[in-house]
Write a protein that holds these residues in place. Sequence first.
Motif, PDB file in Angstrom:
ATOM      1  N   PRO A  65       0.806  -1.227   0.000  1.00 15.39           N
ATOM      2  CA  PRO A  65       0.000   0.000   0.000  1.00 15.39           C
ATOM      3  C   PRO A  65       0.841   1.281   0.000  1.00 15.39           C
ATOM      4  CG  PRO A  65      -0.921  -1.579   1.549  1.00 15.39           C
ATOM      5  CD  PRO A  65       0.396  -2.139   1.106  1.00 15.39           C
ATOM      6  N   ILE A  66       1.993   1.247   0.655  1.00 18.37           N
ATOM      7  CA  ILE A  66       2.867   2.429   0.670  1.00 18.37           C
ATOM      8  C   ILE A  66       3.441   2.673  -0.716  1.00 18.37           C
ATOM      9  CG2 ILE A  66       5.047   3.345   1.577  1.00 18.37           C
ATOM     10  CD1 ILE A  66       4.334   1.955   4.244  1.00 18.37           C
ATOM     11  N   LEU A  70       2.996   5.778  -3.537  1.00 22.11           N
ATOM     12  CA  LEU A  70       4.045   6.424  -4.336  1.00 22.11           C
ATOM     13  C   LEU A  70       3.649   6.451  -5.801  1.00 22.11           C
ATOM     14  CD1 LEU A  70       6.994   7.550  -4.488  1.00 22.11           C
ATOM     15  CD2 LEU A  70       7.719   5.186  -4.882  1.00 22.11           C
ATOM     16  N   LYS A  71       3.133   5.339  -6.292  1.00 21.76           N
ATOM     17  CA  LYS A  71       2.673   5.258  -7.685  1.00 21.76           C
ATOM     18  C   LYS A  71       1.557   6.263  -7.933  1.00 21.76           C
ATOM     19  CE  LYS A  71       1.735   3.231 -11.754  1.00 21.76           C
ATOM     20  NZ  LYS A  71       0.838   4.266 -12.288  1.00 21.76           N
ATOM     21  N   ARG A  72       0.638   6.385  -6.989  1.00 18.54           N
ATOM     22  CA  ARG A  72      -0.474   7.318  -7.119  1.00 18.54           C
ATOM     23  C   ARG A  72       0.049   8.759  -7.190  1.00 18.54           C
ATOM     24  NH1 ARG A  72      -2.817   6.122  -2.658  1.00 18.54           N
ATOM     25  NH2 ARG A  72      -3.933   4.333  -3.499  1.00 18.54           N
ATOM     26  N   HIS A  73       1.081   9.049  -6.394  1.00 18.05           N
ATOM     27  CA  HIS A  73       1.657  10.391  -6.347  1.00 18.05           C
ATOM     28  C   HIS A  73       2.216  10.805  -7.710  1.00 18.05           C
ATOM     29  CE1 HIS A  73       3.649  13.819  -4.342  1.00 18.05           C
ATOM     30  NE2 HIS A  73       4.659  13.573  -5.164  1.00 18.05           N
ATOM     31  N   ASN A  79       6.090   3.026 -12.744  1.00 14.58           N
ATOM     32  CA  ASN A  79       5.299   1.805 -12.665  1.00 14.58           C
ATOM     33  C   ASN A  79       5.875   0.865 -11.634  1.00 14.58           C
ATOM     34  OD1 ASN A  79       2.879   1.521 -14.485  1.00 14.58           O
ATOM     35  ND2 ASN A  79       4.364   2.429 -15.891  1.00 14.58           N
ATOM     36  N   LEU A  80       4.993   0.109 -11.005  1.00 12.58           N
ATOM     37  CA  LEU A  80       5.334  -0.760  -9.886  1.00 12.58           C
ATOM     38  C   LEU A  80       5.101  -2.214 -10.297  1.00 12.58           C
ATOM     39  CD1 LEU A  80       5.873  -1.311  -6.824  1.00 12.58           C
ATOM     40  CD2 LEU A  80       3.428  -0.901  -6.449  1.00 12.58           C
ATOM     41  N   ILE A 192      11.336  10.410   1.307  1.00  9.38           N
ATOM     42  CA  ILE A 192      12.572   9.851   0.739  1.00  9.38           C
ATOM     43  C   ILE A 192      12.291   9.230  -0.625  1.00  9.38           C
ATOM     44  CG2 ILE A 192      14.368   8.095   1.043  1.00  9.38           C
ATOM     45  CD1 ILE A 192      14.090   8.554   4.091  1.00  9.38           C
ATOM     46  N   PHE A 193      11.209   8.463  -0.708  1.00  6.34           N
ATOM     47  CA  PHE A 193      10.839   7.874  -1.997  1.00  6.34           C
ATOM     48  C   PHE A 193      10.597   8.952  -3.050  1.00  6.34           C
ATOM     49  CE2 PHE A 193       9.425   3.773   0.080  1.00  6.34           C
ATOM     50  CZ  PHE A 193      10.234   2.948  -0.677  1.00  6.34           C
ATOM     51  N   CYS A 194       9.770   9.946  -2.715  1.00  4.92           N
ATOM     52  CA  CYS A 194       9.397  10.977  -3.687  1.00  4.92           C
ATOM     53  C   CYS A 194      10.593  11.819  -4.103  1.00  4.92           C
ATOM     54  CB  CYS A 194       8.292  11.859  -3.114  1.00  4.92           C
ATOM     55  SG  CYS A 194       6.701  11.025  -2.941  1.00  4.92           S
ATOM     56  N   SER A 195      11.428  12.174  -3.141  1.00  2.00           N
ATOM     57  CA  SER A 195      12.619  12.964  -3.454  1.00  2.00           C
ATOM     58  C   SER A 195      13.550  12.194  -4.374  1.00  2.00           C
ATOM     59  CB  SER A 195      13.345  13.334  -2.157  1.00  2.00           C
ATOM     60  OG  SER A 195      14.567  13.990  -2.431  1.00  2.00           O
ATOM     61  N   SER A 196      13.689  10.895  -4.131  1.00  2.16           N
ATOM     62  CA  SER A 196      14.565  10.067  -4.965  1.00  2.16           C
ATOM     63  C   SER A 196      14.021   9.967  -6.384  1.00  2.16           C
ATOM     64  CB  SER A 196      14.714   8.673  -4.349  1.00  2.16           C
ATOM     65  OG  SER A 196      15.306   8.744  -3.076  1.00  2.16           O
ATOM     66  N   VAL A 197      12.716   9.761  -6.525  1.00  5.93           N
ATOM     67  CA  VAL A 197      12.122   9.699  -7.864  1.00  5.93           C
ATOM     68  C   VAL A 197      12.311  11.025  -8.583  1.00  5.93           C
ATOM     69  CG1 VAL A 197       9.978   9.437  -9.171  1.00  5.93           C
ATOM     70  CG2 VAL A 197      10.456   7.905  -7.245  1.00  5.93           C
TER      71      VAL A 197
END
Length: 203
Positions: A65-66, A70-73, A79-80, A192-197
């Motif tokens: 779900p987490i 991220l995918k939704r953001h 893609n996941l 962290i995820f969003c910044s990295s992407v």
Amino acid sequence: MSYSNFSLEEVKQKFNLKTIENSGIFADIEPIESSDLLQTILQDNLPVAIASNSEKARSEMIIAPILVELKRHFKDEINLFSGVNFTVDETQDLNGICDFLITHSTEKLIISAPIIILVEAKKEDLNAGLGQCIAEMVAAQIFNQKENNNISIVLGVVTSGTNWRFLKLEGDTVYIDLTEYYLSDLNKILGIFCSSVDQLKKM
């Protein structure tokens, strides 16, 4: 041999990697507010996952779900993929199943370069998953290069769902953040995820 057989020492030796181990490598990254939907899902799922205490339950009910958040953001920009066979080079033992793999690509049915994030689920000992995750990151780096996409950084994560450890592969150097983030730090984890992407998109 496959990804799951690699220890940290073995993957360093086989691929001539250097490691830099520090606390707070991602400490300066700003949190991202999680959605009400994600908070509700985790509130419902967490007791079940903890009670089951299996890697599968934690993977499906907490980690997935987490990553979907991220995918939704980022909508269709990333893609996941979950539980996919990711064989890059069997002669180097770079083969096996990846728990989660994220690409910066519009392709939904096949894995396409660039691969930007690998997430490895572990029930308990996160250190035990470092070698496996790094081997998958090396494979992603090679895969990207073969596809003429010379993105220089791959993010890696080893997580039990409740504890999260972040890594970064840049060239032949692996940065291992010794800070563990907890589910109470959900907004920081998303940050962290969003910044990295965002960083990898610019490359």
